[in-house]
Scaffold this active site. Structure first.
Site, PDB file in Angstrom:
ATOM      1  N   LYS A  56       0.848  -1.216   0.000  1.00 52.08           N
ATOM      2  CA  LYS A  56       0.000   0.000   0.000  1.00 52.08           C
ATOM      3  C   LYS A  56       0.868   1.243   0.000  1.00 52.08           C
ATOM      4  O   LYS A  56       2.026   1.214   0.415  1.00 52.08           O
ATOM      5  CB  LYS A  56      -0.940   0.031   1.210  1.00 52.08           C
ATOM      6  CG  LYS A  56      -0.256  -0.001   2.606  1.00 52.08           C
ATOM      7  CD  LYS A  56       0.255   1.310   3.140  1.00 52.08           C
ATOM      8  CE  LYS A  56       0.954   1.173   4.483  1.00 52.08           C
ATOM      9  NZ  LYS A  56       1.795   2.301   4.860  1.00 52.08           N
ATOM     10  N   ASP A 105      -2.448  -1.829  10.028  1.00 49.94           N
ATOM     11  CA  ASP A 105      -2.528  -1.830   8.566  1.00 49.94           C
ATOM     12  C   ASP A 105      -3.030  -3.158   8.004  1.00 49.94           C
ATOM     13  O   ASP A 105      -3.231  -3.285   6.794  1.00 49.94           O
ATOM     14  CB  ASP A 105      -1.143  -1.561   7.955  1.00 49.94           C
ATOM     15  CG  ASP A 105      -0.677  -0.127   8.154  1.00 49.94           C
ATOM     16  OD1 ASP A 105      -1.484   0.707   8.612  1.00 49.94           O
ATOM     17  OD2 ASP A 105       0.495   0.159   7.847  1.00 49.94           O
TER      18      ASP A 105
HETATM   19  P1  ATP Z   1       4.125  -0.320   7.777  1.00 51.10           P
HETATM   20  O1  ATP Z   1       4.070   0.352   6.455  1.00 51.10           O
HETATM   21  O2  ATP Z   1       2.894  -1.153   8.060  1.00 51.10           O
HETATM   22  O3  ATP Z   1       4.524   0.561   8.897  1.00 51.10           O
HETATM   23  P2  ATP Z   1       6.636  -1.429   6.952  1.00 51.10           P
HETATM   24  O4  ATP Z   1       6.347  -1.730   5.516  1.00 51.10           O
HETATM   25  O5  ATP Z   1       7.407  -0.195   7.244  1.00 51.10           O
HETATM   26  O6  ATP Z   1       5.271  -1.439   7.736  1.00 51.10           O
HETATM   27  P3  ATP Z   1       7.343  -4.169   7.354  1.00 51.10           P
HETATM   28  O7  ATP Z   1       7.954  -4.569   6.052  1.00 51.10           O
HETATM   29  O8  ATP Z   1       5.962  -4.620   7.615  1.00 51.10           O
HETATM   30  O9  ATP Z   1       7.439  -2.608   7.579  1.00 51.10           O
HETATM   31  O10 ATP Z   1       8.332  -4.701   8.492  1.00 51.10           O
HETATM   32  C1  ATP Z   1       8.512  -4.096   9.732  1.00 51.10           C
HETATM   33  C2  ATP Z   1       9.289  -5.080  10.618  1.00 51.10           C
HETATM   34  O11 ATP Z   1       8.410  -6.151  10.945  1.00 51.10           O
HETATM   35  C3  ATP Z   1      10.476  -5.713   9.926  1.00 51.10           C
HETATM   36  O12 ATP Z   1      11.660  -5.017  10.218  1.00 51.10           O
HETATM   37  C4  ATP Z   1      10.499  -7.134  10.466  1.00 51.10           C
HETATM   38  O13 ATP Z   1      11.432  -7.262  11.513  1.00 51.10           O
HETATM   39  C5  ATP Z   1       9.130  -7.382  11.044  1.00 51.10           C
HETATM   40  N1  ATP Z   1       8.337  -8.422  10.322  1.00 51.10           N
HETATM   41  C6  ATP Z   1       7.587  -9.370  10.888  1.00 51.10           C
HETATM   42  N2  ATP Z   1       6.977 -10.135   9.971  1.00 51.10           N
HETATM   43  C7  ATP Z   1       7.335  -9.668   8.781  1.00 51.10           C
HETATM   44  C8  ATP Z   1       7.009 -10.045   7.460  1.00 51.10           C
HETATM   45  N3  ATP Z   1       6.201 -11.083   7.179  1.00 51.10           N
HETATM   46  N4  ATP Z   1       7.534  -9.319   6.454  1.00 51.10           N
HETATM   47  C9  ATP Z   1       8.340  -8.268   6.728  1.00 51.10           C
HETATM   48  N5  ATP Z   1       8.700  -7.889   7.962  1.00 51.10           N
HETATM   49  C10 ATP Z   1       8.193  -8.570   8.992  1.00 51.10           C
END
Ligand code: ATP
Length: 302
Positions: free
Chosen positions: A15, A142
């Site tokens: 997203k 989210d």
């Molecule tokens: P958001 O946009 O919802 O704030 P994000 O995209 O910044 O999230 P994610 O890629 O969801 O961040 O990852 C955040 C942290 O969550 C990662 O650093 C990781 O340690 C942990 N994590 C747990 N499960 C997962 C997963 N399936 N994929 C990615 N990261 C994960």
């Protein structure tokens, strides 16, 4: 006995927040939001198959940054669904990761929604949409949006969703940065930068919602807004050069995606998106560039 599938694969989108209005910190530490989500065509694939015990494997260039244990959001989703139905989560979850990790594109949330839909199909639990959405909301702010996709306004922490109409396809370019940013840290920096300044109630922009409805990219570009952007830029000042490189290359608008550090560029059409992507790749200000469109479908059984 009903025959169960040998494995189930679900595709889940990333997203971009086309508007992220952040209120002051609540007593529980969260922030009230007016969060306008748009699902875009960068996908992870989550495959589940029966196993002796819960097991997670992750493939893809950034797989090493994703926890392959019970802390993985996809594993937590499987455990939550199993617990509600009196089952043991004996499942192998395999994630093919294309969504940037810790990039502000809800990759972990996508995997959680994907695992939930996949396990529901594998186990034949037949959870209702309401039940799936309730589990999603427990797993993270989210996650419900990753399930529904399209475009939606999230209130509360972002988990109270109202679907929004979209009238066309928007062309996006994403610049993936080196390393991630921690979402809680970005919220803390946002609070720190605001200091004692009064923060208004977060409200969705009517102009932005209308631009989504009519599919008007120029109007959408004029309304894009992310209250977390100053905090992401404060923690990662180099993002300013990435934003400038895309804007100079003809993007209608540029913004940090969610908590960053991925940056998002809205282009007028597919051709302009390719030009912006080429310029970003040549700029040396980012690690990788992706071209895609939104809205995209939510979690989908393949
Ligand atoms: P958001 O946009 O919802 O704030 P994000 O995209 O910044 O999230 P994610 O890629 O969801 O961040 O990852 C955040 C942290 O969550 C990662 O650093 C990781 O340690 C942990 N994590 C747990 N499960 C997962 C997963 N399936 N994929 C990615 N990261 C994960």
């Amino acid at each position: 006995m009903t025959r169960r599938p040998a494995s189930v694969t679900v595709r889940v989108p990333a997203k971009v927040n086309v508007q992220l209005a952040v209120g002051g910190p609540r007593p529980d530490g969260f922030h009230d939001l007016a969060n306008v989500f748009l699902a875009v065509g960068l996908y992870d694939e989550v495959t589940v198959a029966p196993a002796e015990e819960l097991r997670i494997t992750v493939a893809g260039p950034d797989a090493g940054q994703v926890p392959a244990d019970a802390s993985n959001l996809a594993a937590r989703a499987a455990v939550a669904l199993a617990a509600r139905h009196g089952l043991e989560p004996r499942v192998h979850i395999h994630i093919v990761k294309h969504i940037p990790v810790a990039g502000g594109m809800a990759g972990g949330s996508a995997d959680a929604a994907g695992a939930l839909v996949a396990c529901d199909a594998l186990w034949g639990t037949g959870a209702s949409r309401e039940e799936l959405l309730a589990i999603c909301a427990e797993l993270g702010s989210d996650v419900p949006f990753s399930l529904v996709g399209g475009a939606a306004l999230g209130r509360g922490r972002g988990e109270l969703l109202e679907p929004l109409e979209t009238g066309g396809t928007f062309h996006w370019v994403f610049a993936v940065a080196d390393g991630g940013l921690s979402t809680p840290e970005v919220y803390r920096e946002c609070d720190r930068l605001r200091g004692d300044t009064a923060v208004p109630e977060p409200e969705a922009s009517p102009a932005l919602i209308e631009a989504l409805r009519t599919g008007d990219a120029v109007a959408l570009a004029a309304s894009l807004a992310n209250d977390l952007q100053p905090a992401a830029l404060s923690l990662r000042p180099s993002l300013a050069a990435t934003l400038a490189a895309g804007t100079e290359a003809g993007a209608l608008a540029a913004l940090v995606s969610g908590s960053g550090p991925t940056t998002a560029f809205l282009a007028k059409d597919a051709e302009s998106a390719q030009a912006v992507a080429g310029a970003l790749a040549a700029s040396g200000t980012c690690r990788a560039v992706r071209v895609t469109t939104g809205p995209a479908q939510g979690a989908t059984l393949l």
